[in-house]
Write an enzyme that holds these catalytic residues in place. Structure first.
Site, mmCIF file in Angstrom:
data_model
loop_
_atom_site.group_PDB
_atom_site.id
_atom_site.type_symbol
_atom_site.label_atom_id
_atom_site.label_comp_id
_atom_site.label_asym_id
_atom_site.label_seq_id
_atom_site.Cartn_x
_atom_site.Cartn_y
_atom_site.Cartn_z
ATOM 1 N N TYR A 156 0.837 -1.217 0.000
ATOM 2 C CA TYR A 156 0.000 0.000 0.000
ATOM 3 C C TYR A 156 0.866 1.259 0.000
ATOM 4 C CZ TYR A 156 -3.741 3.142 1.688
ATOM 5 O OH TYR A 156 -4.647 4.162 1.843
ATOM 6 N N LYS A 160 1.046 4.199 -2.866
ATOM 7 C CA LYS A 160 0.717 5.606 -2.593
ATOM 8 C C LYS A 160 1.922 6.519 -2.822
ATOM 9 C CE LYS A 160 -3.620 4.966 -1.504
ATOM 10 N NZ LYS A 160 -4.695 5.482 -2.370
HETATM 11 P P1 NAI Z 1 -13.488 2.634 1.037
HETATM 12 O O1 NAI Z 1 -12.998 1.233 1.147
HETATM 13 O O2 NAI Z 1 -14.549 3.088 1.967
HETATM 14 O O3 NAI Z 1 -13.967 2.911 -0.474
HETATM 15 C C1 NAI Z 1 -13.183 2.508 -1.556
HETATM 16 C C2 NAI Z 1 -13.891 2.806 -2.849
HETATM 17 O O4 NAI Z 1 -13.042 2.366 -3.921
HETATM 18 C C3 NAI Z 1 -15.203 2.070 -3.023
HETATM 19 O O5 NAI Z 1 -16.106 2.933 -3.699
HETATM 20 C C4 NAI Z 1 -14.857 0.903 -3.920
HETATM 21 O O6 NAI Z 1 -15.931 0.474 -4.756
HETATM 22 C C5 NAI Z 1 -13.789 1.522 -4.792
HETATM 23 N N1 NAI Z 1 -12.894 0.525 -5.386
HETATM 24 C C6 NAI Z 1 -12.068 -0.332 -4.731
HETATM 25 N N2 NAI Z 1 -11.430 -1.101 -5.632
HETATM 26 C C7 NAI Z 1 -11.864 -0.732 -6.855
HETATM 27 C C8 NAI Z 1 -11.576 -1.159 -8.185
HETATM 28 N N3 NAI Z 1 -10.711 -2.137 -8.439
HETATM 29 N N4 NAI Z 1 -12.215 -0.537 -9.207
HETATM 30 C C9 NAI Z 1 -13.116 0.439 -8.967
HETATM 31 N N5 NAI Z 1 -13.410 0.895 -7.746
HETATM 32 C C10 NAI Z 1 -12.803 0.308 -6.700
HETATM 33 O O7 NAI Z 1 -12.172 3.546 1.140
HETATM 34 P P2 NAI Z 1 -11.936 5.029 1.702
HETATM 35 O O8 NAI Z 1 -11.472 4.923 3.095
HETATM 36 O O9 NAI Z 1 -13.048 5.932 1.361
HETATM 37 O O10 NAI Z 1 -10.630 5.400 0.839
HETATM 38 C C11 NAI Z 1 -10.673 6.140 -0.354
HETATM 39 C C12 NAI Z 1 -9.255 6.442 -0.782
HETATM 40 O O11 NAI Z 1 -8.586 7.146 0.260
HETATM 41 C C13 NAI Z 1 -8.408 5.183 -1.059
HETATM 42 O O12 NAI Z 1 -7.549 5.426 -2.147
HETATM 43 C C14 NAI Z 1 -7.601 5.042 0.215
HETATM 44 O O13 NAI Z 1 -6.396 4.363 -0.008
HETATM 45 C C15 NAI Z 1 -7.383 6.494 0.586
HETATM 46 N N6 NAI Z 1 -7.064 6.698 1.986
HETATM 47 C C16 NAI Z 1 -7.957 6.380 2.971
HETATM 48 C C17 NAI Z 1 -7.619 6.587 4.303
HETATM 49 C C18 NAI Z 1 -8.554 6.263 5.417
HETATM 50 O O14 NAI Z 1 -8.113 6.401 6.583
HETATM 51 N N7 NAI Z 1 -9.795 5.874 5.180
HETATM 52 C C19 NAI Z 1 -6.308 7.129 4.670
HETATM 53 C C20 NAI Z 1 -5.462 7.453 3.563
HETATM 54 C C21 NAI Z 1 -5.837 7.238 2.269
#
Ligand code: NAI
Length: 248
Positions: A156, A160
């Site tokens: 990961y 990133k």
């Molecule tokens: P989440 O797990 O709640 O949502 C992820 C979204 O990405 C979902 O809509 C899912 O359908 C979509 N997704 C996953 N794999 C996919 C694929 N192969 N093709 C199309 N869509 C796909 O995640 P969250 O927490 O909202 O994270 C969003 C972004 O923020 C991610 O890139 C994550 O790495 C990043 N992030 C999140 C943090 C956190 O603490 N929640 C911290 C730092 C970064």
């Protein structure tokens, strides 16, 4: 009353079904943009699309695996046709497959790189031409872990860090065409992704955040609002850390 600074613009947000992506999609709709809401399955975006349409009509749900290069190219063409262009791209879709190095499988490594890093590249490549025509904007969602590293997240963190490097490179490539390319590096944000972390680990993590609390998806949308709005017009190649001081 929120100023409708993005009236008439078309935005595409990946991972828009929930969490950070959903918050950003809704914020863009609040600013007046028509939003293409993308997730693995279109039906998962139904609630986001309804919420966006209540703010600005024209939001549509699409399903694609962001790691599938050919399917992403097709999707970007379809969005342009159906929504009338493309001005803003938000690469937010992301996954984790955490394991300490010796337990991490090759598949864990490859899939996280494919979705988080290659998925971001797939969309930037497919959208570069339309975005160059309208001095558009690109926003990539990275992570503080891409800057600090984290035990159990080699895949990961690498993905990133790659997103941050790619953001800088594309910012240089596309600046001549007036396209701003930036990233946000969130810290610990309350979403489904972090709900998987066990309670004790979450408490410990919270204790290491100088502001003393977990962030919200809306607080990431606030940063996106700035970078994608008129205030962000002279900012490019940057990674805005939004982490309550976690990485200090
Ligand atoms: P989440 O797990 O709640 O949502 C992820 C979204 O990405 C979902 O809509 C899912 O359908 C979509 N997704 C996953 N794999 C996919 C694929 N192969 N093709 C199309 N869509 C796909 O995640 P969250 O927490 O909202 O994270 C969003 C972004 O923020 C991610 O890139 C994550 O790495 C990043 N992030 C999140 C943090 C956190 O603490 N929640 C911290 C730092 C970064």
């Amino acid at each position: 009353m929120t100023e409708r600074t993005l009236d008439g613009r078309v935005a595409l947000v990946t991972g828009a079904s929930r969490g950070i992506g959903r918050a950003i999609a809704e914020r863009l709709a609040k600013r007046g943009a028509k939003v293409a809401c993308v997730a693995t399955r279109a039906e998962n975006c139904a609630e986001t699309v309804a919420a966006c349409n209540a703010l600005t009509e024209g939001a549509v749900a699409y399903g694609v695996d962001v790691a599938d290069h050919a399917a992403v190219e097709e999707l970007v063409k379809t969005v342009q046709k159906e929504l009338g262009g493309l001005d803003i791209l938000v690469n937010n879709a992301g996954i984790t497959r955490d394991q300490l190095m010796l337990r991490m499988t090759e598949d864990d490594f490859d899939r996280v790189i494919d979705v988080n890093l290659k998925g971001t590249w797939n969309f930037m490549r497919a959208a570069a031409r339309p975005l160059m025509k309208c001095s558009g904007r690109i926003l990539n969602i990275a992570s503080v872990v891409g800057i600090t590293g984290n035990a159990g997240q080699a895949n990961y963190a690498a993905s990133k860090a790659g997103v941050i490097g790619m953001t800088r490179s594309l910012a240089k490539e596309l600046a001549g065409r007036g396209v701003c390319v930036n990233a946000i590096a969130p810290g610990f944000i309350e979403t489904d992704m972090t709900a998987e972390i066990d309670e004790q680990a979450a408490e410990n993590l919270k204790g290491s955040i100088p502001l003393g609390r977990i962030g919200s998806a809306d607080e990431i949308a606030d940063a996106a609002d700035y970078l994608l709005g008129p205030g962000g017009a002279y900012v490019t190649g940057q990674t805005l850390v939004v982490d309550g001081g976690l990485s200090l």
